[in-house]
Write an enzyme that holds these catalytic residues in place. Structure first.
Site, PDB file in Angstrom:
ATOM      1  CG  HIS A 149      -4.010   0.564   4.649  1.00 18.11           C
ATOM      2  ND1 HIS A 149      -3.371  -0.174   3.448  1.00 18.11           N
ATOM      3  CD2 HIS A 149      -4.970   1.323   3.902  1.00 18.11           C
ATOM      4  CE1 HIS A 149      -4.376   0.168   2.552  1.00 18.11           C
ATOM      5  NE2 HIS A 149      -5.022   0.847   2.850  1.00 18.11           N
ATOM      6  CB  CYS A 206      -1.029  -0.010   1.130  1.00 12.17           C
ATOM      7  SG  CYS A 206      -0.136  -0.387   2.742  1.00 12.17           S
TER       8      CYS A 206
END
Length: 1354
Positions: free
Chosen positions: A482, A177
């Site tokens: 994330h 990510c």
């Protein structure tokens, strides 16, 4: 929300919402078009036409209207219902929809084909429009949602369609990510994208796979032109030289940005883009030190690519409120005074000075890193600071450039001493400052000739307004999380969230939520309670109309980019066509019984739904490699149920029918399989019709007592038993009048079909069945079925299993020892005579064949004698049950000749003699050590090996007892599937103690059973070992282990009480079977058994593993031997029995008072056992018990259970080493007594002793680099048995030290060397010392496309 009950009325407010009644329709998608089937709800007026219902459903689900059917689902069988007409104008009310109630519908395939998914095409059918498109599609009335990017549900099919925003997402490979966020930011930067497009790749100079700029170019083209929702980044990461493991490593996005820019600079050398990164992202600052006495200033010029901003100053509990505040702190100078004074070259002495940083030049693209990751020196862990820090949409940097307030008499020149001075500001810089520009080093501000002029601050102050366009957000903690990016498009000034695959519109309110923090003040730990989702990197662009670029239009593309766009389009179209083929391909299991090898082969047939059956047969024929075996016209495909081994139907006359229709459409899974059936050229294929059942017919010969191989016949469930007998009579050529038919419905469930007019369905027939038929004129026909010879033969057939038994190695010198054990064990009757008779004239053992031959007569006479005694016994059907079925699977057939030497034993017999076979209590499950046999066996076996081998088994058929052929010992696929489950039965039952199903005499409470045993030599596979001999044993699995061991006595050569039975599992692990009164029902066909010599346990005895405790050795736990302890035995008695075994087997000469036994829990030493303790009374003993044997240096100090023995170890911080363990025996749990004892052995004054309890498994190893601060030293307690110590048992580890002793100061070199030594030591002992998160792998990009093979460097 839809109510749970089917007929519940819709709420009144819905009914009254319109004048006419409304219809609630609930539609469930039952197709396989999508990964996740949707369930939608529509509330429509009752006058809505069916046509409109179909349109609404199509729009909701995303299918093309007319490619699916709707059928009723109100508990009605959908197969029997006609689908609704999608073109009808009939109203819902006229179509039998009920207003006010829930109407359930199923969305199904239409004509066997899956619904077509409605693909969004951003080009709207016009390629030119698509070519001109840069940026998002316009959407009327679009309002950003604060939750659009937080949670979105999607399926695989949805990622094939482009987002409604017009932007394309990036697939997260695993933990990439951070990479996706940076790539999307670079793509949305016009200056970077345009410059990348202008660079042209030369394939002749470099491999495209390893070219980072080329792969970025391709990725950007796909992001701009692809019709997919998300695309892969694997080609880009492959150009980095990363393998799949890198996808599972999460890295810092700022670190990736710096490393990627370095790689691009290297790749772009000698090109037009060589200085692109510096032109866009590089700024300059001055690192200076100024003397406060004379004004002399030394300085140097450094460059930066990003500015790291501290969230919270070191030692402060208050975070900076805004980015502007953090920037002011960044350039705030510090005063060097006191011990930190600066040596001034002009004053020639140490003076007070001012040290700081000044910004000289800001880049076009300004990158700010918010340093949210920090290190907590209290917990020694990395932490994330979630404090609130605001940032403006427009940032004025003019106030931060070259701010000076010194007097005008300032001078400046090169001062190397200033460069070497430490600076907290320069330490914060996130990149290694470049010293490439020699002119920057020591530049003077005076008008010296030949020096570079520094731009005046006023020149830039008027044009330093920056606008925010990218916020890279981190959600999570310091341990992991994330990343996603919020990016403003310069095309429409709209903010978007790029969250891996998802791209959605957001608003300014969403950006403000990334400031972090929470309401209220919680002091120093406020960030711990704040939101973990906050901004981590900010990218601003200078507002300069002269420089601000727009994205290149299509007609402005360089020629090589136009070619690249065309190539990528063609590849995507090809991929789309391939996906369409995949969507229309039927994938189904294919089986084929090889006509020569007679082996069932399995494969997967992938055939397009439009291919005909004839073409599919040709594909299957080639797939199974039958071209040179059999002609293709001797093959056909039939519908097959592999689980039940059932042929459902054949497809006569449908050779030209498409496979999609035959298989019921394209589906992800099918409830049936296909079988490629073969025949000989002189045979004709049998027709299999739906509704028929398959029956395997076994013919039973009562005279020969054999069961023949099965013959397959097909029948209908509505046929009567009489008709079924006539059908069988034609197939097996037996008279139907005297035929007895027995149906085996499941394991041990035999039913004689006696009612002539009863149908097969009522008799319990199913798809696949097994029956036994017999037709003879004997009186057995007139007997009750359960008393008949037929029932006994079938019962024996159903319960007989085949086992492979590995006998112990035979050696000429071992027999005398065995006979000695037999004499010690008492007279064993006839079996003992058999064993004595084995010894030949030369004193050597005879072969297994000789034992078979010589013992046959005696065993037969024993059999007849017991049979006569048991004639009046009950021979009814066994009450024994089983959890599994036997479904026949014929084994490989052998020849028809029988061996007269085979031992056959068929008798009514009871369980074993209780005097010789006591109920064994526990199992010794840990037999998988380096020793092939336990130490108890070692005085029985000889070191030499016999060269005798078993005779090779010929290929003749090996009949079972009284003519039972080998194929009658059946095993089912279901039995094999459950084998892993059944294998756990032995150990679980064995660990549960004595079994209440048996009385104290060891006899079964069940009825006397009809048992069967037969053994014959078996030639095992090569590699089983020289001297090893195998038996193939066919035995009734209702026989007890005691009886089974009795039957094995002649083959082993010793009494059953002097050998042990080990069951071999699939993983080659062996576990001893010790419960003599248990049956063999947990065994299945072809299980392996190993026989090992050694005394078996008697009732009340336990096998115990003895380990030596070596507290000061690197491996403190050493296995010694297996011993046998008995209930009621004292510890001293067990020690007396151990002394000779320790001397003979381990070479340890010990006196009884110079060693102790103590509890062993894993590797931890526990309670010391005193000599007068009694097993089972004072000491709980159990299966697989383990004890420590500890050799004492002197007389035993432990005399009472009130005493406490702890192991102490001194830590010497001045020497960075630990002393050996010393035992301390305490009379109580007092801390004062512990200190006194430690004073006695160390000489440290009591008031200066500090101690701590060891952590983890013994020996509680810990690195000498960590022990001084990691342990809980000197706990404030007065007794040892309270928190946080909880020392209540012997064996605890206590570290102690002298508080006056200071910790050795180590140089970096000494620390590194010691770290290596400690790491090596702790790895060898296998101890994990302190908290250590997964080691973070360094982020590297390999310019040659592959990592360096030198593994010595990280």
């Amino acid at each position: 929300m839809v109510p749970g009950e089917e007929n519940q009325l819709v709420p009144k407010e819905i009914e009254n919402a319109a004048e006419e009644p409304r219809v609630l329709c609930i539609i469930q998608d039952t197709t396989n078009s999508k990964t996740v089937n949707e369930r939608i709800t529509l509330n429509l007026p009752a006058s809505t036409p069916l046509r409109k219902l179909f349109e609404d459903v199509a729009n909701k689900v995303g299918y093309i209207n007319g490619t699916f059917d709707l059928v009723w689902g109100n508990g009605i069988n959908t197969a029997d219902m006609a689908p609704l007409d999608h073109t009808s104008d009939k109203s819902l009310l006229d179509a039998n929809f009920e207003p006010g109630k829930k109407n359930f519908l199923h969305l199904t395939d239409k004509d066997g084909e899956q619904p077509q998914i409605l693909l969004e095409d951003s080009s709207a059918g016009d390629d030119s429009v698509h070519d001109k498109f840069i940026g998002p599609l316009q959407r009327e009335g679009s309002v950003g949602s604060t939750s659009d990017y937080v949670s979105q549900s999607y399926s695989y099919s949805s990622i094939l369609n482009k987002s409604e925003t017009g932007y394309v997402g990036l697939v997260n490979q695993a933990m990439t990510c951070y990479l996706n966020s940076l790539l999307q930011t670079l793509f949305m930067t016009p200056e970077f994208r345009n410059a990348l497009y202008k660079w042209e790749f030369e394939e002749s100079e470099e491999d495209p796979v390893t070219s980072i700029p080329y792969q970025l170019q391709r990725l950007f083209v796909l992001l701009q032109t692809s019709k997919k929702r998300a695309i892969e980044t694997t080609d880009v990461t492959r150009s980095f030289g990363w393998d799949s493991s890198e996808a599972w490593q999460q890295h810092d996005v700022q670190e990736l940005c710096r490393v990627m820019f370095d790689a691009l600079e290297q790749k772009w050398k000698q090109t037009e883009q060589a200085d692109l990164i510096n032109e866009l992202y590089q700024g300059k600052l001055k690192d200076y030190v100024r003397c406060l006495e004379c004004g002399y200033e030394g300085w140097r010029i450094d460059t930066y690519l990003d500015i790291p901003l501290v969230i919270r100053p070191y030692g402060s509990s208050q975070a900076f409120a805004s980015v502007e505040e953090a920037l002011h702190a960044f350039i705030q100078p510090e005063i060097l005074d006191g011990p930190n004074q600066y040596f001034c070259e002009r004053c020639k002495k140490k003076c007070d000075a001012r040290k700081g940083l000044r910004f000289l030049h800001f880049p076009y693209l300004l990158t700010l890193q918010l340093k949210r990751f920090d290190f907590d020196y209290t917990t020694m862990h990395r932490i994330k600071l979630n404090d609130r820090m605001t940032f403006p949409e427009e940032l004025d940097m003019s106030t931060f450039i070259d701010v000076e307030d010194e007097s005008p008499q300032t001078e400046s020149c090169t001062d190397s001493g200033a460069e070497n001075e430490g600076s907290c500001h320069s330490d914060q810089m996130s990149n290694d400052f470049s010293n490439d520009d020699g002119v920057d080093e020591g530049i003077c501000l005076e008008n010296n000739s030949g020096t570079e002029k520094i731009p005046k601050p006023g020149l830039e102050k008027n044009s330093l307004i920056y606008e925010l366009f990218s916020v890279m957000v981190h959600s999570g903690s310091a341990a992991g999380g994330h990343y996603y990016a919020c990016i403003k498009s310069f095309s429409d000034e709209q903010w978007y969230s790029f969250n891996d695959q998802h791209v959605s519109r957001i608003t300014q309110e969403d950006i403000k939520k990334t400031h972090g923090g929470s309401s209220g003040s919680r002091g120093y730990y406020s960030s711990a309670f704040a939101s973990s989702t906050n901004a981590y990197m900010l990218i601003y662009r200078l507002k300069d109309p002269a420089r601000n670029a727009k994205f290149l239009e299509v007609d402005e593309y360089p020629e090589h980019i136009k070619n690249l766009v065309q190539r990528e389009r063609e590849l995507e179209e090809q991929e789309k066509r391939q996906r369409e083929i995949e969507r229309n391909t039927c994938k189904i299991k294919l089986f084929c019984l090889h006509p020569v090898k007679q082996v069932m082969m399995e494969n997967k047939l992938e055939v397009h739904k439009d291919k005909t059956l004839k073409e599919a047969v040709e594909m299957a024929y080639k797939m199974m490699d039958l071209e040179e075996v059999i002609p293709m016209d001797c093959c056909r495909l039939v519908k097959y149920d592999e689980f039940h081994d059932y042929l459902e139907r054949s497809y006569e006359g449908e050779e030209d029918t498409p496979m999609g229709l035959l298989l019921g459409g394209v589906k992800s899974t099918y409830m049936f399989d296909l079988l490629l059936e073969t025949r000989r050229p002189d045979q004709v294929f049998q027709s299999y019709k739906p509704g028929e059942v398959m029956v395997k017919v076994h013919v039973v010969d009562l005279k020969a007592e054999s069961v023949a191989a099965p013959i397959t016949v097909r029948a209908y469930l509505n046929e009567t038993v009489t008709e079924f007998k006539q059908l069988i009579s034609k197939a097996v050529h037996l008279p139907a009048e005297t035929m007895r038919v027995v149906l085996e419905r499941c394991y041990n469930d035999l039913r004689l079909l006696t009612v002539p007019g009863k149908t097969l369905k009522n008799e319990g027939f199913f798809r696949s069945n097994k029956v036994f038929v017999e037709s003879s004129e004997t009186l057995d026909y007139q007997m009750a079925f359960t008393d008949s010879h037929l029932w006994k033969l079938l019962d024996r057939h159903a319960n007989t299993i085949r086992l492979f038994v590995l006998l112990p190695e035979q050696s000429p010198g071992s027999f005398s020892k065995r006979t000695a054990y037999q004499k010690a064990g008492g007279d064993s009757g006839n079996v003992g005579d058999d064993c004595e008779r084995v010894k030949g004239p030369a004193g050597s053992l005879k072969s297994v064949e000789a034992i078979l031959e010589e013992s046959t007569e005696k065993l037969k006479s024993l059999s007849l004698q017991q049979q006569q005694e048991g004639d009046n016994g009950d021979s009814s059907k066994s009450t024994e049950t089983s959890d599994f079925e036997n479904i026949e699977s014929p084994l490989n057939e052998r020849g028809s000749s029988a061996s007269v030497d085979n031992r056959e034993l068929e008798q009514h017999m009871q369980t074993s003699d209780p005097e010789n076979f006591q109920s064994e209590e526990r199992s010794d499950s840990d037999v998988n050590n380096d020793r092939s046999t336990s130490s108890v066996d070692s005085d029985i076996l000889s070191s030499s090996h016999s060269s005798d081998t078993l005779c090779n088994a010929d290929n003749a058929q090996i009949p079972l007892a009284n003519g039972l052929d080998s194929h009658s010992i059946t095993s089912s696929r279901r039995t094999k599937a459950n084998e892993g489950k059944k294998e756990t039965w032995d150990t679980a039952e064995e660990d549960s103690g004595t079994d209440s199903e048996y009385d104290e005499s060891g006899k079964s409470r069940g009825e006397i059973q009809y048992m069967y045993f037969k053994a014959e030599p078996y030639a095992a596979d090569e590699g089983s070992g020289e001297g090893h001999k195998w038996l193939m044993v066919h035995v009734d699995k209702r026989i007890t282990l005691a009886t089974f061991k009795q039957h094995l006595e002649p083959f082993v050569g010793v009494l059953s009480s002097h050998f042990k039975v080990f069951r071999v599992y699939a993983s080659n692990q062996e576990f001893e079977s010790v419960r003599l009164n248990e049956t063999l029902s947990s065994f299945s066909d072809d299980n392996k058994i190993t026989i090992r010599l050694g005394r078996a346990l008697k009732k009340g005895e336990y096998r115990v593993k003895v380990y030596q405790l070596l507290v000061n050795e690197q491996e403190p736990c050493k296995f010694l031997l297996d011993a046998v302890f008995a209930k009621g035995m004292t510890v001293r008695q067990s020690k007396e029995e151990l002394i000779p075994q320790l001397r003979e087997q381990c070479g340890l000469e010990l006196s009884i008072d110079r060693f102790r036994l103590r509890k062993k829990t894993w590797k931890n030493p526990g309670t010391v056992f005193l000599d007068y303790h009694i097993y089972e009374e004072d000491i709980n003993i159990s299966s697989n018990w383990e004890v420590f044997l500890e050799v004492l240096d002197g007389v035993e100090k432990m005399k009472s259970m009130s005493q406490l023995a702890v192991l102490s170890r001194r830590w010497r911080p001045s020497e960075m080493k630990l002393d050996p363990f010393q035992e301390v025996v305490l009379e109580s749990s007092s801390v004062d007594e512990l200190r006194d004892k430690l004073y006695e052995i160390s000489g440290i004054p009591v008031e200066d002793i500090e101690f701590a309890k060891g952590r983890g498994t013994f020996p509680c190893d810990i690195s000498v680099l960590d022990i001084h601060q990691d342990l809980d030293w000197n706990p404030k307690v007065s007794t040892l048995n309270v928190w946080p110590l909880y020392i209540c048992d012997d064996g605890a580890v206590i570290f102690y030290r002298d508080r006056r002793e200071e910790l050795m100061e180590l140089t970096d070199e000494q620390r590194n060397e010691l770290m290596k030594k400690e790491s090596s030591r702790l790895q060898k002992t296998g101890h994990r010392v302190t908290y250590s998160p997964r080691k973070e792998k360094a982020l590297k990009i390999y310019l040659d496309g592959a990592p360096n093979k030198d593994l010595t460097q990280d």
